[in-house]
Design a protein around this motif. Structure first.
Motif, PDB file in Angstrom:
ATOM      1  N   SER A 176       0.824  -1.208   0.000  1.00  0.00           N
ATOM      2  CA  SER A 176       0.000   0.000   0.000  1.00  0.00           C
ATOM      3  C   SER A 176       0.860   1.261   0.000  1.00  0.00           C
ATOM      4  N   THR A 177       1.555   1.526   1.093  1.00  0.00           N
ATOM      5  CA  THR A 177       2.314   2.778   1.206  1.00  0.00           C
ATOM      6  C   THR A 177       3.375   2.894   0.129  1.00  0.00           C
ATOM      7  N   MET A 178       4.196   1.859  -0.018  1.00  0.00           N
ATOM      8  CA  MET A 178       5.252   1.898  -1.021  1.00  0.00           C
ATOM      9  C   MET A 178       4.675   2.000  -2.426  1.00  0.00           C
ATOM     10  N   MET A 179       3.607   1.239  -2.693  1.00  0.00           N
ATOM     11  CA  MET A 179       2.997   1.276  -4.015  1.00  0.00           C
ATOM     12  C   MET A 179       2.431   2.657  -4.316  1.00  0.00           C
ATOM     13  N   ARG A 180       1.796   3.278  -3.336  1.00  0.00           N
ATOM     14  CA  ARG A 180       1.239   4.612  -3.542  1.00  0.00           C
ATOM     15  C   ARG A 180       2.349   5.622  -3.793  1.00  0.00           C
ATOM     16  N   GLN A 181       3.488   5.457  -3.126  1.00  0.00           N
ATOM     17  CA  GLN A 181       4.613   6.351  -3.359  1.00  0.00           C
ATOM     18  C   GLN A 181       5.153   6.208  -4.778  1.00  0.00           C
ATOM     19  N   LEU A 182       5.268   4.967  -5.250  1.00  0.00           N
ATOM     20  CA  LEU A 182       5.776   4.744  -6.604  1.00  0.00           C
ATOM     21  C   LEU A 182       4.834   5.334  -7.643  1.00  0.00           C
ATOM     22  N   VAL A 183       3.543   5.118  -7.437  1.00  0.00           N
ATOM     23  CA  VAL A 183       2.555   5.657  -8.382  1.00  0.00           C
ATOM     24  C   VAL A 183       2.550   7.186  -8.318  1.00  0.00           C
ATOM     25  N   GLY A 184       2.491   7.724  -7.113  1.00  0.00           N
ATOM     26  CA  GLY A 184       2.456   9.174  -6.958  1.00  0.00           C
ATOM     27  C   GLY A 184       3.711   9.856  -7.444  1.00  0.00           C
ATOM     28  N   GLY A 185       4.848   9.140  -7.352  1.00  0.00           N
ATOM     29  CA  GLY A 185       6.112   9.702  -7.802  1.00  0.00           C
ATOM     30  C   GLY A 185       6.341   9.572  -9.295  1.00  0.00           C
ATOM     31  N   GLY A 186       5.405   8.937  -9.988  1.00  0.00           N
ATOM     32  CA  GLY A 186       5.522   8.816 -11.431  1.00  0.00           C
ATOM     33  C   GLY A 186       6.517   7.783 -11.904  1.00  0.00           C
ATOM     34  N   VAL A 187       6.927   6.858 -11.026  1.00  0.00           N
ATOM     35  CA  VAL A 187       7.901   5.835 -11.424  1.00  0.00           C
ATOM     36  C   VAL A 187       7.222   4.498 -11.682  1.00  0.00           C
ATOM     37  N   PHE A 188       5.893   4.496 -11.747  1.00  0.00           N
ATOM     38  CA  PHE A 188       5.127   3.301 -12.107  1.00  0.00           C
ATOM     39  C   PHE A 188       4.375   3.640 -13.382  1.00  0.00           C
ATOM     40  N   PRO A 189       4.937   3.315 -14.558  1.00  0.00           N
ATOM     41  CA  PRO A 189       4.312   3.744 -15.804  1.00  0.00           C
ATOM     42  C   PRO A 189       2.973   3.064 -16.038  1.00  0.00           C
ATOM     43  N   GLU A 190       2.053   3.798 -16.616  1.00  0.00           N
ATOM     44  CA  GLU A 190       0.711   3.321 -16.965  1.00  0.00           C
ATOM     45  C   GLU A 190      -0.068   2.816 -15.746  1.00  0.00           C
ATOM     46  N   ALA A 191       0.235   3.363 -14.578  1.00  0.00           N
ATOM     47  CA  ALA A 191      -0.375   2.875 -13.337  1.00  0.00           C
ATOM     48  C   ALA A 191      -1.892   2.960 -13.358  1.00  0.00           C
ATOM     49  N   HIS A 192      -2.441   3.968 -14.012  1.00  0.00           N
ATOM     50  CA  HIS A 192      -3.887   4.202 -13.957  1.00  0.00           C
ATOM     51  C   HIS A 192      -4.598   3.854 -15.261  1.00  0.00           C
ATOM     52  N   HIS A 193      -3.990   3.008 -16.066  1.00  0.00           N
ATOM     53  CA  HIS A 193      -4.687   2.572 -17.286  1.00  0.00           C
ATOM     54  C   HIS A 193      -5.940   1.796 -16.899  1.00  0.00           C
ATOM     55  N   ASP A 194      -7.088   2.272 -17.360  1.00  0.00           N
ATOM     56  CA  ASP A 194      -8.367   1.621 -17.041  1.00  0.00           C
ATOM     57  C   ASP A 194      -8.778   0.757 -18.227  1.00  0.00           C
ATOM     58  N   PRO A 195      -8.775  -0.574 -18.078  1.00  0.00           N
ATOM     59  CA  PRO A 195      -9.100  -1.434 -19.219  1.00  0.00           C
ATOM     60  C   PRO A 195     -10.589  -1.510 -19.541  1.00  0.00           C
ATOM     61  N   VAL A 196     -11.453  -1.131 -18.612  1.00  0.00           N
ATOM     62  CA  VAL A 196     -12.887  -1.357 -18.800  1.00  0.00           C
ATOM     63  C   VAL A 196     -13.453  -0.594 -19.998  1.00  0.00           C
ATOM     64  N   PRO A 197     -13.196   0.708 -20.170  1.00  0.00           N
ATOM     65  CA  PRO A 197     -13.729   1.388 -21.359  1.00  0.00           C
ATOM     66  C   PRO A 197     -13.267   0.755 -22.667  1.00  0.00           C
ATOM     67  N   VAL A 198     -12.027   0.268 -22.684  1.00  0.00           N
ATOM     68  CA  VAL A 198     -11.524  -0.400 -23.886  1.00  0.00           C
ATOM     69  C   VAL A 198     -12.297  -1.689 -24.131  1.00  0.00           C
ATOM     70  N   LEU A 199     -12.484  -2.488 -23.090  1.00  0.00           N
ATOM     71  CA  LEU A 199     -13.220  -3.749 -23.232  1.00  0.00           C
ATOM     72  C   LEU A 199     -14.650  -3.507 -23.701  1.00  0.00           C
TER      73      LEU A 199
END
Length: 418
Positions: A176-199
């Motif tokens: 949780s904490t570490m993952m949120r830091q990576l996402v918030g810091g921009g070092v987790f590429p495509e973190a918020h890609h939402d597949p549902v609209p594509v599907l």
């Protein structure tokens, strides 16, 4: 239920053709594996999972599909613009579409029956490619996600740590904490890609395949989301298979061979796509995946780095002067705690917890040691505060401030958690 299919035909020699294609100025190299002497064959472009991959990683499956009368294109994944810290699903989807165009132009391929196959990360990319072009006739996915990459990764990290016997604060910190830091810091590429609209936008038929013992993709949620989102679907679950549909006992080990029926099912479905949508029951999950919330105002990565530097400077100040005994303890314990946490955090990210050694009481020994050191740092902070109050010693002000800041910092990172 898994469809009953005939056994694979005996291996035949495959006519292989080297191909190149270009997207965005990058030239990609691939191989078409097809049965010799074929005509009007269905075609399949195989889209990679995450990480670096060459065409050889998928050759065994391509040859199996070729034996079933499918011309399959495998290619080396791009390295330019793709790394652990930078990638674009849009670009990868365009790579797949460029491969589709090459395959459709072959004289032995029926251009109206060329589809895409995607594993794991490819389960996000292949549907995206299909949503952009009617040239894609169908989609096959393995271990595809119905959730965002950040949510999937948090679920997978927790699975790995719990498999190693870990529990409590270190699991919450890493997933949780570490993952949120990576996402918030921009070092987790495509973190918020939402597949549902594509599907939901797909008009092509989709064959979705999952292993019931998948520990990287939440399979129960994926099956439900695909069932609710894809208009024309065939969804199948293999009971003793892992993420890549390899045979497994627990989802983590990888036994020789693929799940019985997987390769044959793909071949049968590509040739004889069913008109009606059908779906197996979603497999059970030990727990659901959870969203990775955005960082609060006090959590940005840059601020965490500033606090880390300030703590090191404050605790380090006690090493260069003669001070009271509690303050000396605070200096040493605080430095070891902060530096030790930085090392453990990196090890968790690099090894998914496997580099932390034996686990005692749900905690790997380095984490247990850090928690004890952190308790000692809190005790030393109290002792230093008493000494500072008694002697009004301004020389202890910086060190004491470090100890005070350390407490909420350690709570945030789980060092003072259970």
């Amino acid at each position: 239920m898994i469809l009953a299919v005939t056994a694979l035909a005996p291996p035949a020699s495959a006519a292989e053709g080297e191909v190149t294609f270009t997207n965005g100025g990058v030239t990609l190299h691939g191989t078409v594996v097809a049965p010799p002497g074929g005509s009007k064959l269905p075609g399949l472009v195989m889209v990679h999972g995450s990480g670096p991959h060459s065409r050889e990683d998928y050759r065994d499956q391509a040859e199996a599909f070729a034996r079933q009368g499918i011309a399959t294109l495998i290619y080396d994944k791009r390295t330019e613009g793709y790394s652990q810290f930078s990638r674009s699903y849009s670009t990868l989807a365009d790579d797949a579409l460029a491969a589709v165009e090459v395959l459709r132009k072959r004289p032995d391929v029926d251009p109206a029956r060329v589809g895409v196959w995607g594993l794991s990360e490819g389960g996000w990319v292949a549907p995206l490619a299909a949503s952009r072009s009617s040239d894609v006739a169908f989609v096959v996915t393995l271990g595809a996600n119905g959730v965002e990459p950040s949510r999937q990764q948090a679920w997978a990290v927790e699975n790995q740590l719990r498999r190693l016997g870990m529990d409590g604060s270190i699991v919450r910190m890493a997933s949780s904490t570490m993952m949120r830091q990576l996402v918030g810091g921009g070092v987790f590429p495509e973190a918020h890609h939402d597949p549902v609209p594509v599907l939901k936008s797909l008009r092509q038929p989709v064959l979705g395949l999952w292993g019931a013992k998948d520990v990287l993709t939440p399979p129960g949620e994926a099956v439900r989301i695909f069932r609710e989102s894809v208009a024309h679907h065939t969804l199948r679950v293999f009971p003793d298979a892992q993420h890549q549909l390899r045979r497994t006992t627990d989802g983590f080990d990888k036994l020789p061979g693929y799940a019985p029926g997987y390769l044959e099912l793909v071949g049968t479905w590509v040739h004889d796509q069913l008109a009606a949508s059908t779906a197996d029951a979603p497999p059970a999950q030990d727990r659901p995946s959870t969203d990775v919330p955005p960082l609060a105002w006090y959590e940005p990565m840059w601020l965490q780095l500033v606090v880390l530097v300030l703590l090191l400077a404050a605790f380090g100040s006690g090493l260069v002067r003669r001070i009271a005994r509690p303050a000396r303890w605070l200096s040493v314990l605080g430095l070891v705690s902060v530096l030790g946490f930085a090392v453990v955090d990196v090890v968790i990210q690099l090894s998914m917890g496997k580099g932390l050694g034996p686990v005692v009481l749900g905690r790997p020994l380095p984490w247990l040691a850090l928690q004890l050191l952190s308790l000692g740092t809190v005790a030393a902070t109290i002792g230093t505060a008493v000494a500072w109050w008694r002697h009004r010693g301004r020389r202890l002000g910086v060190l004491l401030a470090g100890g005070v800041v350390f407490v909420p910092w350690a709570v945030y990172w789980g060092l003072l958690g259970v």
